[in-house]
Scaffold this motif. Structure first.
Motif, PDB file in Angstrom:
ATOM      1  N   ASP A  60       0.841  -1.194   0.000  1.00 31.36           N
ATOM      2  CA  ASP A  60       0.000   0.000   0.000  1.00 31.36           C
ATOM      3  C   ASP A  60       0.880   1.250   0.000  1.00 31.36           C
ATOM      4  O   ASP A  60       2.010   1.238   0.485  1.00 31.36           O
ATOM      5  CB  ASP A  60      -0.907   0.017   1.232  1.00 31.36           C
ATOM      6  CG  ASP A  60      -1.925  -1.119   1.216  1.00 31.36           C
ATOM      7  OD1 ASP A  60      -2.284  -1.562   0.108  1.00 31.36           O
ATOM      8  OD2 ASP A  60      -2.338  -1.569   2.303  1.00 31.36           O
ATOM      9  N   GLY A  61       0.336   2.343  -0.536  1.00 30.76           N
ATOM     10  CA  GLY A  61       1.080   3.593  -0.544  1.00 30.76           C
ATOM     11  C   GLY A  61       0.617   4.494  -1.663  1.00 30.76           C
ATOM     12  O   GLY A  61      -0.136   4.079  -2.545  1.00 30.76           O
ATOM     13  N   PRO A  62       1.100   5.736  -1.652  1.00 31.56           N
ATOM     14  CA  PRO A  62       0.638   6.705  -2.648  1.00 31.56           C
ATOM     15  C   PRO A  62       1.353   6.608  -3.990  1.00 31.56           C
ATOM     16  O   PRO A  62       0.867   7.129  -4.992  1.00 31.56           O
ATOM     17  CB  PRO A  62       0.940   8.049  -1.978  1.00 31.56           C
ATOM     18  CG  PRO A  62       2.144   7.758  -1.123  1.00 31.56           C
ATOM     19  CD  PRO A  62       1.950   6.352  -0.630  1.00 31.56           C
ATOM     20  N   GLY A  63       2.520   5.981  -4.029  1.00 26.69           N
ATOM     21  CA  GLY A  63       3.301   5.955  -5.259  1.00 26.69           C
ATOM     22  C   GLY A  63       2.706   5.053  -6.322  1.00 26.69           C
ATOM     23  O   GLY A  63       1.920   4.151  -6.034  1.00 26.69           O
ATOM     24  N   PRO A  64       3.093   5.268  -7.585  1.00 22.40           N
ATOM     25  CA  PRO A  64       2.581   4.429  -8.678  1.00 22.40           C
ATOM     26  C   PRO A  64       3.161   3.019  -8.629  1.00 22.40           C
ATOM     27  O   PRO A  64       4.282   2.816  -8.153  1.00 22.40           O
ATOM     28  CB  PRO A  64       3.048   5.170  -9.934  1.00 22.40           C
ATOM     29  CG  PRO A  64       4.284   5.897  -9.486  1.00 22.40           C
ATOM     30  CD  PRO A  64       4.035   6.291  -8.065  1.00 22.40           C
ATOM     31  N   GLN A  65       2.393   2.049  -9.105  1.00 25.12           N
ATOM     32  CA  GLN A  65       2.886   0.685  -9.218  1.00 25.12           C
ATOM     33  C   GLN A  65       3.764   0.587 -10.467  1.00 25.12           C
ATOM     34  O   GLN A  65       3.369   1.014 -11.546  1.00 25.12           O
ATOM     35  CB  GLN A  65       1.716  -0.300  -9.339  1.00 25.12           C
ATOM     36  CG  GLN A  65       0.825  -0.337  -8.114  1.00 25.12           C
ATOM     37  CD  GLN A  65      -0.313  -1.335  -8.277  1.00 25.12           C
ATOM     38  OE1 GLN A  65      -0.444  -2.001  -9.300  1.00 25.12           O
ATOM     39  NE2 GLN A  65      -1.141  -1.447  -7.259  1.00 25.12           N
ATOM     40  N   VAL A  66       4.971   0.032 -10.303  1.00 26.50           N
ATOM     41  CA  VAL A  66       5.892  -0.083 -11.435  1.00 26.50           C
ATOM     42  C   VAL A  66       6.403  -1.519 -11.542  1.00 26.50           C
ATOM     43  O   VAL A  66       6.498  -2.235 -10.551  1.00 26.50           O
ATOM     44  CB  VAL A  66       7.083   0.893 -11.302  1.00 26.50           C
ATOM     45  CG1 VAL A  66       6.601   2.330 -11.366  1.00 26.50           C
ATOM     46  CG2 VAL A  66       7.852   0.650 -10.029  1.00 26.50           C
ATOM     47  N   ARG A  67       6.729  -1.901 -12.779  1.00 27.06           N
ATOM     48  CA  ARG A  67       7.211  -3.259 -13.042  1.00 27.06           C
ATOM     49  C   ARG A  67       8.689  -3.292 -13.403  1.00 27.06           C
ATOM     50  O   ARG A  67       9.358  -4.289 -13.198  1.00 27.06           O
ATOM     51  CB  ARG A  67       6.404  -3.890 -14.174  1.00 27.06           C
ATOM     52  CG  ARG A  67       4.924  -4.062 -13.896  1.00 27.06           C
ATOM     53  CD  ARG A  67       4.220  -4.681 -15.094  1.00 27.06           C
ATOM     54  NE  ARG A  67       4.402  -3.888 -16.291  1.00 27.06           N
ATOM     55  CZ  ARG A  67       3.644  -2.843 -16.625  1.00 27.06           C
ATOM     56  NH1 ARG A  67       2.675  -2.460 -15.821  1.00 27.06           N
ATOM     57  NH2 ARG A  67       3.869  -2.167 -17.734  1.00 27.06           N
ATOM     58  N   ASP A  68       9.200  -2.207 -14.012  1.00 23.89           N
ATOM     59  CA  ASP A  68      10.596  -2.208 -14.435  1.00 23.89           C
ATOM     60  C   ASP A  68      11.120  -0.773 -14.479  1.00 23.89           C
ATOM     61  O   ASP A  68      10.368   0.197 -14.322  1.00 23.89           O
ATOM     62  CB  ASP A  68      10.770  -2.904 -15.785  1.00 23.89           C
ATOM     63  CG  ASP A  68       9.877  -2.297 -16.870  1.00 23.89           C
ATOM     64  OD1 ASP A  68       9.870  -1.052 -17.003  1.00 23.89           O
ATOM     65  OD2 ASP A  68       9.193  -3.049 -17.574  1.00 23.89           O
ATOM     66  N   HIS A  69      12.420  -0.636 -14.720  1.00 31.37           N
ATOM     67  CA  HIS A  69      13.050   0.681 -14.689  1.00 31.37           C
ATOM     68  C   HIS A  69      12.609   1.560 -15.855  1.00 31.37           C
ATOM     69  O   HIS A  69      12.521   2.787 -15.716  1.00 31.37           O
ATOM     70  CB  HIS A  69      14.575   0.526 -14.708  1.00 31.37           C
ATOM     71  CG  HIS A  69      15.141   0.037 -13.421  1.00 31.37           C
ATOM     72  ND1 HIS A  69      15.199  -1.297 -13.106  1.00 31.37           N
ATOM     73  CD2 HIS A  69      15.672   0.706 -12.362  1.00 31.37           C
ATOM     74  CE1 HIS A  69      15.747  -1.435 -11.906  1.00 31.37           C
ATOM     75  NE2 HIS A  69      16.036  -0.253 -11.435  1.00 31.37           N
TER      76      HIS A  69
END
Length: 282
Positions: free
Chosen positions: A209-218
């Motif tokens: 959980d958190g405000p940041g975006p979900q990312v998969r790679d650099h």
């Protein structure tokens, strides 16, 4: 215990429903129920609490789920490595190397060039993965060797050689006020209300959980930073991939990152030994 029984139990423990577990396994529900009961009798413990509406794990069941998953993963890995060894014996001895997409690119390029110049070098098939995937692929036998990054990746159970240790930088939009600073601290980066840090997937593939975006790679992350949607703290070597719309500022109190080459400790592959040797000479 038989692997068949373990697979049956893990399916029920994960689904917490005998009907869904039977469908997942492709068998009828009555033999599945009998198999679980037989397993409980043989172990002398209760693994599941059953009512007319619910199935829950006992403490013993939770332990067997954890250990059973690890055992089944080991069996699957042994099967894959056996098949790969058979291919090598028939003249197809290529290596599979996995690493994070967008990470250690310069080091990887130097490694592949150095190894290709070695006598007896074989083909190296490079798989670029999402965050955390390379460790799993190495553990389950789908890869022969990996580039991992401590402290983010676990190297427990692998043989490793350290290749490079570096500091970290904050990657920010080039026009951001902090981009002009000579150095930052982690508190400066985490306190940015307009540029939250990203959320990476955990070992089970879920995001915290958190405000940041979900990312998969650099690659995805750097695009989000360029759009002003996130900030990032990455190894200093990421500078080589930054566009003009991004800036990198050293984070003075961030932990250092060590890139390691990792492989299963039981490997007897001469090709793998040659690749590791080339890596340590870079």
């Amino acid at each position: 215990m038989e692997t068949r029984e373990l697979r049956y139990f893990v399916a029920v423990a994960e689904e917490l429903h005998f009907g869904r577990a039977a469908q997942r396994l492709g068998i009828a529900q009555p033999p599945l129920s009998r198999a679980i009961q037989q397993l409980e009798r043989r172990l002398g413990v209760k693994l599941l609490e059953r009512t007319n509406r619910t199935v829950t794990l006992t403490e013993a069941g939770s332990v067997l789920l954890r250990e059973g998953r690890a055992a089944l993963d080991a069996v699957d890995a042994a099967e894959r490595r056996t098949r790969r060894a058979a291919l090598a014996a028939t003249g197809q001895p290529g290596l599979v190397l996995v690493t994070k997409a967008g990470a250690s690119s310069e080091l990887l390029s130097k490694l592949l060039d150095a190894y290709a110049a070695e006598p007896g070098a074989v083909t190296v098939d490079v798989h670029l993965c999402g965050i955390g995937e390379q460790e799993r692929l190495l553990r389950d036998g789908r890869a022969d060797v990996a580039l991992l990054h401590r402290p983010f990746d676990s190297t427990v159970g692998f043989d490793t050689e350290d290749l490079r240790t570096e500091g970290q930088v904050a990657v920010l939009p080039a026009g951001h006020p902090l981009a002009r600073r000579a150095g930052l601290r982690m508190d400066d980066v985490t306190a940015l209300p307009d540029l939250p840090l990203p959320r990476w997937p955990g070992p089970d593939g879920t995001y915290p959980d958190g405000p940041g975006p979900q990312v998969r790679d650099h690659t995805q992350l750097l695009q989000l930073v360029g759009l002003g949607r996130a900030a990032a703290v990455l190894p200093d070597s990421c500078r080589a991939h930054l566009n003009a719309d991004l800036a990198a500022v050293p984070v003075l109190d961030a932990p250092t990152v060590t890139t390691v080459i990792a492989w299963p400790p039981h490997s007897r592959s001469r090709a793998l030994a040659g690749l590791v040797r080339a890596a340590t000479l870079l």
